[in-house]
Design a protein around this motif. Structure first.
Motif, short mmCIF file in Angstrom:
data_model
loop_
_atom_site.label_atom_id
_atom_site.label_comp_id
_atom_site.label_asym_id
_atom_site.label_seq_id
_atom_site.Cartn_x
_atom_site.Cartn_y
_atom_site.Cartn_z
N VAL A 57 75.33 68.27 39.02
CA VAL A 57 75.09 69.74 39.37
C VAL A 57 74.40 69.69 40.94
O VAL A 57 73.73 68.82 40.95
CB VAL A 57 74.33 70.39 38.36
CG1 VAL A 57 72.89 69.73 38.21
CG2 VAL A 57 73.68 72.03 38.80
N ARG A 58 74.97 70.39 41.48
CA ARG A 58 74.32 70.73 42.94
C ARG A 58 73.73 72.15 43.36
O ARG A 58 74.57 72.89 42.91
CB ARG A 58 75.46 70.23 43.87
CG ARG A 58 74.81 70.26 45.52
CD ARG A 58 76.00 69.79 46.33
NE ARG A 58 77.36 70.52 46.26
CZ ARG A 58 77.53 71.44 46.87
NH1 ARG A 58 76.81 71.88 48.13
NH2 ARG A 58 78.88 71.84 47.00
N ASP A 59 72.52 72.25 43.54
CA ASP A 59 72.09 73.55 43.92
C ASP A 59 72.69 74.21 45.25
O ASP A 59 73.11 73.15 46.29
CB ASP A 59 70.55 73.66 44.33
CG ASP A 59 69.85 74.98 44.43
OD1 ASP A 59 69.80 75.54 43.39
OD2 ASP A 59 69.59 75.04 45.58
N VAL A 68 66.62 70.62 36.13
CA VAL A 68 67.26 70.05 35.24
C VAL A 68 65.94 69.52 34.42
O VAL A 68 65.24 68.73 34.98
CB VAL A 68 68.17 68.78 35.74
CG1 VAL A 68 68.45 67.87 34.64
CG2 VAL A 68 69.52 69.66 36.56
N ASN A 69 66.03 69.63 33.30
CA ASN A 69 65.05 68.98 32.37
C ASN A 69 63.44 69.57 33.03
O ASN A 69 62.69 68.81 32.87
CB ASN A 69 64.84 67.70 32.11
CG ASN A 69 66.38 67.32 31.50
OD1 ASN A 69 66.64 68.22 30.52
ND2 ASN A 69 66.72 66.25 31.75
N GLY A 70 63.57 70.83 33.65
CA GLY A 70 62.31 71.38 33.93
C GLY A 70 61.52 70.75 35.40
O GLY A 70 60.91 71.45 36.05
N GLY A 81 72.42 66.37 26.47
CA GLY A 81 71.26 66.96 25.96
C GLY A 81 70.29 67.56 27.04
O GLY A 81 69.18 67.96 26.72
N ASP A 82 70.78 67.17 28.18
CA ASP A 82 69.78 67.81 29.23
C ASP A 82 69.91 69.38 29.24
O ASP A 82 70.71 69.87 29.00
CB ASP A 82 70.69 67.34 30.62
CG ASP A 82 69.92 65.98 31.18
OD1 ASP A 82 69.39 65.28 30.52
OD2 ASP A 82 70.79 65.39 32.06
N SER A 90 68.31 79.04 30.28
CA SER A 90 68.41 77.53 29.90
C SER A 90 69.62 77.31 29.18
O SER A 90 69.83 77.98 27.97
CB SER A 90 67.17 77.10 29.03
OG SER A 90 66.10 77.15 29.84
N LEU A 91 70.35 76.42 29.52
CA LEU A 91 71.62 76.04 29.08
C LEU A 91 71.74 74.32 28.55
O LEU A 91 71.03 73.46 29.54
CB LEU A 91 72.97 76.41 29.90
CG LEU A 91 72.97 77.61 30.36
CD1 LEU A 91 73.56 77.92 31.61
CD2 LEU A 91 73.77 78.31 29.21
#
Length: 162
Positions: A57-59, A68-70, A81-82, A90-91
């Protein structure tokens, strides 16, 4: 690789969004592959790439960031699971049906966006008259899901049939 993003609804059920191709753009614009029509989500918020068995993933320079994971990221590898957070949504990341049972952590609260003259945030005179959240209303998780499902259904109808 079969990659999905899984949204956990407030009633405990889930909705799975399969990633449509090697590049998936997530954002507020209806043209995005996954549209989240909320003002706290940038028009083109982030991009998810599937390449060589790796999911990244890229912002895309979003105002509120991609988490990602907060943790706020610029670019990150996504693992099964991330949790991917875009605005208040939240996905969970699911790759090749792993994890089978998706458990989401509550989203990290977003900070208030910074005001930049001319950016459309706070430019209206009536902003000064707003006193509480009730003045502008709130969007519940199920409302977001209904909007996203309606947009996904419309996108399915727009695709040419084979």
């Amino acid at each position: 690789m079969n990659a999905n993003l899984v949204l956990l609804k407030t009633n405990g059920t889930t909705r799975t969004f399969p990633l449509p191709g090697s590049v998936t753009v997530v954002g507020r614009q209806q043209e995005c592959d996954l549209c989240i029509p909320l003002m706290v989500v940038s028009r083109r918020h982030c991009e998810i790439n599937q390449d060589g068995g790796v999911l990244r993933v890229r912002d895309l320079g979003s105002r509120n960031g991609t988490l990602v994971n907060g943790k706020k990221i610029a670019d990150a590898v996504l693992n099964p699971g991330d949790t991917l957070q875009v605005g208040p949504v939240s996905l969970a990341v699911q790759i090749d049906d792993v994890p089978a049972d998706v458990i989401l952590t509550p989203p990290t609260p977003l900070s208030e966006p910074e005001y930049h003259p001319g950016d459309g945030i706070g430019d209206l005179a009536e902003i000064d008259d707003l006193n509480t959240v009730e003045d502008v209303g709130t969007v519940e998780d199920d409302d977001i899901l209904q909007i996203m499902e309606a947009l996904a259904d419309n996108a399915d109808e727009d695709e040419p049939s084979s």
